[in-house]
Motif scaffolding. Sequence first.
Motif, PDB file in Angstrom:
ATOM      1  N   VAL A  68       0.835  -1.201   0.000  1.00 49.10           N
ATOM      2  CA  VAL A  68       0.000   0.000   0.000  1.00 49.10           C
ATOM      3  C   VAL A  68       0.871   1.254   0.000  1.00 49.10           C
ATOM      4  CG1 VAL A  68      -1.686   1.312   1.342  1.00 49.10           C
ATOM      5  CG2 VAL A  68      -1.972  -1.130   1.043  1.00 49.10           C
ATOM      6  N   GLY A 113       2.082   1.775  -3.405  1.00 48.97           N
ATOM      7  CA  GLY A 113       0.982   2.291  -4.222  1.00 48.97           C
ATOM      8  C   GLY A 113       0.744   3.773  -3.998  1.00 48.97           C
ATOM      9  N   GLY A 118       1.149   6.666  -6.719  1.00 44.89           N
ATOM     10  CA  GLY A 118       0.086   7.640  -6.970  1.00 44.89           C
ATOM     11  C   GLY A 118       0.590   9.069  -6.901  1.00 44.89           C
ATOM     12  N   THR A 163      -8.320   7.808  -4.824  1.00 50.16           N
ATOM     13  CA  THR A 163      -7.833   6.433  -4.685  1.00 50.16           C
ATOM     14  C   THR A 163      -6.836   6.336  -3.540  1.00 50.16           C
ATOM     15  OG1 THR A 163      -8.136   6.106  -7.055  1.00 50.16           O
ATOM     16  CG2 THR A 163      -6.724   4.530  -5.898  1.00 50.16           C
ATOM     17  N   LYS A 164      -5.933   7.290  -3.464  1.00 51.01           N
ATOM     18  CA  LYS A 164      -4.960   7.302  -2.370  1.00 51.01           C
ATOM     19  C   LYS A 164      -5.657   7.492  -1.021  1.00 51.01           C
ATOM     20  CE  LYS A 164      -1.451   9.968  -2.979  1.00 51.01           C
ATOM     21  NZ  LYS A 164      -0.622  11.113  -3.372  1.00 51.01           N
ATOM     22  N   PHE A 173      -7.078   4.175   0.137  1.00 50.37           N
ATOM     23  CA  PHE A 173      -6.003   3.317   0.648  1.00 50.37           C
ATOM     24  C   PHE A 173      -5.639   3.693   2.077  1.00 50.37           C
ATOM     25  CE2 PHE A 173      -4.269   2.133  -3.733  1.00 50.37           C
ATOM     26  CZ  PHE A 173      -4.660   0.816  -3.615  1.00 50.37           C
TER      27      PHE A 173
END
Length: 116
Positions: free
Chosen positions: A18, A21, A25, A59-60, A63
Motif C-alpha cells: 500500500v 501504491g 500515486g 484512490t490514495k 487506501f
Amino acid sequence: MANSPEEIKSHFKQYSIVGAGLFAGTVATVLVATVPALDIGGHGFDSADMILGFAIAATKMFFVAFIFMHLNHEKKLIYWVFLGALVFAAILIGLFALAMYDPITFKTLLPAKPGQ
C-alpha cells in the motif's frame, strides 16, 4: 491492532504494498501535472487534468482510510460516520462552487472613482 511481533510481520507486506501504491500515486500526480505528453485535456491545466488528479487523490485517500486507519475492520457505525463526513464535505464543496454564481462581484465592492 497487532498484539505480537508475528502479527506485525504478517501485516508488513500489505503495508509495504500500500505504501508503494501511495508513492506511485504521488509520482503519477506529479507527472500528470508537469509532463506535457500526459496532458489529457487541452493544452495546460484544465478540468480534465483536475478530474484525473482528483481521481488519483481519491484512490490514495481510500487506501489510507481503509488500510492505515483500519476502517476495513470497523463496526457499521464507523462507516456511517465516515459516509456522513464525506457527504458533509461534498455539501461544502457544492456551496463553494455556487460562489461562482454570486451576483455580487469584486468590482461592486470597490469604491467608485470620482466622476462616475
